[in-house]
Design a protein around this motif. Structure first.
Motif: not given
Length: 614
Positions: A321-327
């Protein structure tokens, strides 16, 4: 004007046989109060002011519409009048919890006697507490007893939190009479009460949409009134990072929606203290390694490298789902920053359970589909490091090794933060599910090495019909259950990213009330002897993709209260047997200033049990 209207109405009825109420006279009309008789434990209409009761008093003292229903209750004698004055006798209370109890007493008086002082007698409350432990934990005894004859009641409890629950029950037993303009309570009472489960939770996502402090406090009051005791805050996600971390102000500066939508140190401290007063513990969740973006994009400018990857302009094919991102799992600076986050939360909240999220990692590949860690463009630092060190990107175990190593470092990091702060850590909590369609670290071999039984507990979100819960319980893990098809409160309605319905169906209070026996019945044959003791409780969850401060309370209440009773006294029977008490508890919450959804027209409540429900 009243005499004129009375004469006009009488004359018109004599002439026409019809009672006339003109617009002029309408303001003079007083709606008569209805009175009810107590007949064999049921409230029956047609009573009179001199001998009978108003509806609230009758439902309380005759039908005993308390919520949660106590383990054992006996009320005898007729109702008595209370003035709203309380004399407290706390000589048998340890000094270490005196201050906390004093604050509980103030909240009790404000909640119970919210009409001010009236005629009647003063109430004397004797409080006896054995333990001086001011911290609510998994092993805290929350039982209590209440005995006495008005105007003298005695609450006896092992801990201050048991006494808090006793005060909640006394508060429910006291109603206000409009015609007598006084409070009404029981003459003689004897109650023994204790919870069945030590963890009775509500999860609120405060990252996707900021939930203001006043709304969180209202929710805490509702939890205390329903004997729920764990408020789990999903603090961080890709959308925002709304807490202030003094050593890492960039997290807040780049992660909060606005200057007004931040939980500052003093806010968190006040919220934790307020929670304790209502018998509720705070459990913070810093989701990792997935569900991270907002607040983490400043690494390169600070010389820390990429703290987050896959923070692409568009989210599809990168995230769920928005927004994207991972550590970034190979950048150790991530853990240095996380340590400062832990340190700040320990200083301000002092939780004994710390939630690290830990699910829904996206790996993928360069070959198409949804991808993150294994995409050479979206997560270039991760892929470059793996290739430089000779790892096989096509081997799933490579990626589980990366994820596992990240979790082990986080575990050590959290333990170190607690050690340095002299805090008490009962367990680290992690999301878990049986879903095998994606990446699922909890379901991999070697689970007890990654997640030692003595250090971790799991919160299970999967379907109760195919749940990992029995497996975890059999292995000795403490488990809190939040099956999405029983306990997710945001389910139902429309999708928020495209046309169509939400991915999960609405869970009514009926379904939530029966969720515990429903799930246990499904799992019973799979459990080893004694494994059920590891089931610490259940938790309703409110994800806030399409919920905010203006709408969240109607979504939470009174449905969350349905779980409260199941986890407290777990009465025999189904929601049908509980329905009259639930209808009244919803009214009670509303009367005490809690924003709550309506369940039925008010006519149903005024006309007795099952006048509407079938």
């Amino acid at each position: 004007s009243y005499s004129f209207c009375t004469l006009l109405q009488t004359f018109h009825k004599m002439l026409t046989g019809v009672l006339l109420i003109t617009q002029f006279c309408l303001s003079a009309v007083t709606i008569p109060v209805k009175y009810y008789k107590c007949v064999s434990g049921k409230c029956v209409g047609g009573g009179d002011a001199a001998n009978d009761m108003e509806l609230d008093e009758c439902y309380t003292l005759c039908e005993k519409r308390l919520w949660p229903y106590p383990s054992s209750i006996e009320l005898t004698g007729s109702g008595v009048s209370l003035s709203g004055d309380v004399t407290w006798n706390t000589a048998d209370v340890p000094v270490a919890v005196q201050y906390l109890l004093t604050t509980m007493q103030r909240e009790f008086e404000t909640l119970t006697f919210n009409k001010g002082k009236t005629s009647g007698k003063s109430l004397t409350l004797n409080v006896i507490i054995k333990s001086g432990d001011p911290v609510l934990g998994l092993n805290t005894t929350e039982s209590y007893s209440i005995k006495g004859t008005f105007p003298d009641y005695t609450i006896t409890a092992p801990t201050v939190f048991g006494a808090r629950h006793g005060l909640t029950t006394v508060s429910q037993l006291i109603t206000y009479s409009k015609t007598k303009t006084t409070y009404r309570g029981p003459s003689t009472l004897a109650i023994e009460d204790a919870p069945k489960y030590p963890y009775r939770g509500v999860m609120i996502d405060v990252s996707r949409n900021f939930i203001d402090i006043s709304t969180l406090k209202m929710n805490i009051r509702a939890m205390g009134m329903s004997k729920l005791n764990a408020l789990h805050l999903h603090i961080s996600d890709t959308a925002s990072f709304p807490i202030e971390v003094p050593k890492r102000l960039n997290l807040t500066f780049t992660g909060a929606y606005s200057d007004e939508e931040v939980y500052r140190a003093e806010d968190l401290q006040a919220l934790a203290n307020y929670s304790a007063v209502w018998g509720v513990r705070l459990i913070p969740e810093i989701d990792q390694p997935a569900h991270a973006r907002a607040g983490w994009e400043w690494g390169p400018e600070a010389g820390l490298g990429d703290l987050v990857v896959c923070n692409t302009p568009t989210w599809e094919n990168t995230a769920l789902e928005p927004p994207s991102g991972q550590l970034n799992p190979i950048n150790n600076n991530v853990h240095t920053v996380l340590f400062d986050v832990y340190e700040s939360l320990l200083a301000n909240v002092n939780p004994t359970i710390f939630h690290i999220g830990g699910d829904e990692v996206v790996v993928g590949s360069d070959g198409g589909g949804t991808s993150c860690w294994n995409n050479s463009q979206k997560a270039k630092p991760v892929v470059d490091w793996l290739e430089a060190n000779g790892y096989d990107r096509t081997d799933r175990e490579t990626w589980y090794g990366v994820w596992r190593n990240f979790t082990l470092k986080s575990t050590a990091n959290i333990e170190n933060a607690y050690k340095q702060s002299n805090g008490k850590l009962e367990k680290i909590m992690q999301w878990a599910g049986a879903d095998a369609s994606g990446w699922n670290l909890v379901a991999q071999p070697g689970r007890t090495t990654t997640f030692p039984v003595d250090k971790f507990m799991f919160q299970v979100w999967d379907s109760y019909k195919a749940s990992i819960t029995p497996t975890l319980l059999n292995e000795g893990y403490d488990v809190v259950v939040s099956n999405y098809d029983l306990l997710y409160l945001d389910c139902g309605g429309s999708s928020w990213v495209r046309e169509g319905s939400n991915w999960c169906s609405y869970n009514s209070w009926y379904r939530i009330y029966d969720s515990v026996p429903t799930a246990l019945s499904e799992w019973q044959k799979q459990l080893h002897p004694g494994a059920a003791a590891n089931l610490k409780g259940f938790e309703v969850t409110m994800w806030t993709e399409h919920i905010d401060s203006l709408s969240i309370m109607n979504g939470l209440w009174p449905r969350a209260a349905a779980l409260g009773e199941r986890l407290w006294s777990d009465p025999s029977g189904t929601w049908q047997q509980a329905d009259p008490r639930m209808q009244f508890h919803r009214a009670r919450l509303a009367q005490k200033g809690i924003t709550t959804a309506a369940l039925q027209p008010q006519w149903c409540l005024q006309n007795g049990a099952y006048s509407c429900t079938v």
